[in-house]
Write an enzyme that holds these catalytic residues in place. Sequence first.
Site, PDB file in Angstrom:
ATOM      1  N   ASP A 130       0.852  -1.183   0.000  1.00 15.61           N
ATOM      2  CA  ASP A 130       0.000   0.000   0.000  1.00 15.61           C
ATOM      3  C   ASP A 130       0.893   1.239   0.000  1.00 15.61           C
ATOM      4  O   ASP A 130       1.749   1.385   0.874  1.00 15.61           O
ATOM      5  CB  ASP A 130      -0.902   0.020   1.231  1.00 15.61           C
ATOM      6  N   VAL A 131       0.670   2.119  -0.950  1.00 14.89           N
ATOM      7  CA  VAL A 131       1.572   3.261  -1.157  1.00 14.89           C
ATOM      8  C   VAL A 131       0.815   4.567  -0.962  1.00 14.89           C
ATOM      9  O   VAL A 131      -0.268   4.766  -1.525  1.00 14.89           O
ATOM     10  CB  VAL A 131       2.184   3.216  -2.575  1.00 14.89           C
TER      11      VAL A 131
END
Length: 251
Positions: A130-131
């Site tokens: 998850d960025v």
Amino acid sequence: MFRPRIIPVLLLKGRGLVKSLGFRDHNYIGDPINAVRIFNELKADELVFLDIEASRKGRLVSLEFVRKVGEEASMPFSVGGGIRSIDDIKAIIQAGAEKVVINSYAASHPPFIKMAADAFGSSTIVVCIDVKKKLFRGQRACFLNGTKATEFAPLEFAQLMERNGAGELIIQSIDRDGRMNGYDIDLVRSISTSVNVPVVALGGAGKMDDLVEAYRVGGANGLAAGSMFVYKDKRRGVLINYPEKNELTFD
């Protein structure tokens, strides 16, 4: 003709199927098992289920739910949520999942991915990265529903996960989650061109052209989406859907 995998990602909260906007503002969609039946009829390539409360609450995704999906699904499926041990992975696979998806524990305990890959083989282990863009720090790999950031830039973390044995990487943009305005193509491409394992794009897809761009320009091996497959359009009327095989041209 080669066609990349097209993968609905279904979020679980309690016993319901929900969809988020920027990892918040969860909208109830319906019964997840009913969604599985519809995706069976639509001949989806595969499904991903993520229990978005499991890690935060310190529990594992419901094995009863995984077994129900296994009884209904006519396609392969992967499951994530609260995985913190080899026994957790074993239980999920025995319940019927083909692969497990690990996010929070991969971020907080990176060596665990090597242990998992050694025990089950890389093809069973998927890491979801998850960025999120952080002020003054650029993009960072995050965990616990995006509430905690690691010190890793996305590419750095992706390469570490590949070295540790992950067989597939899901690259998810928190900032684009649910917006239906297209993937973060630069992010996807930066990773797909730098690792040798399959990369799945996630976060932002809203139309067919977004999928094609993620493959042609982003270099993604798999094209995943949530909103696009549970909403009729950007007005967010609920409609489980999936493209016909002849709707997309990737060559």
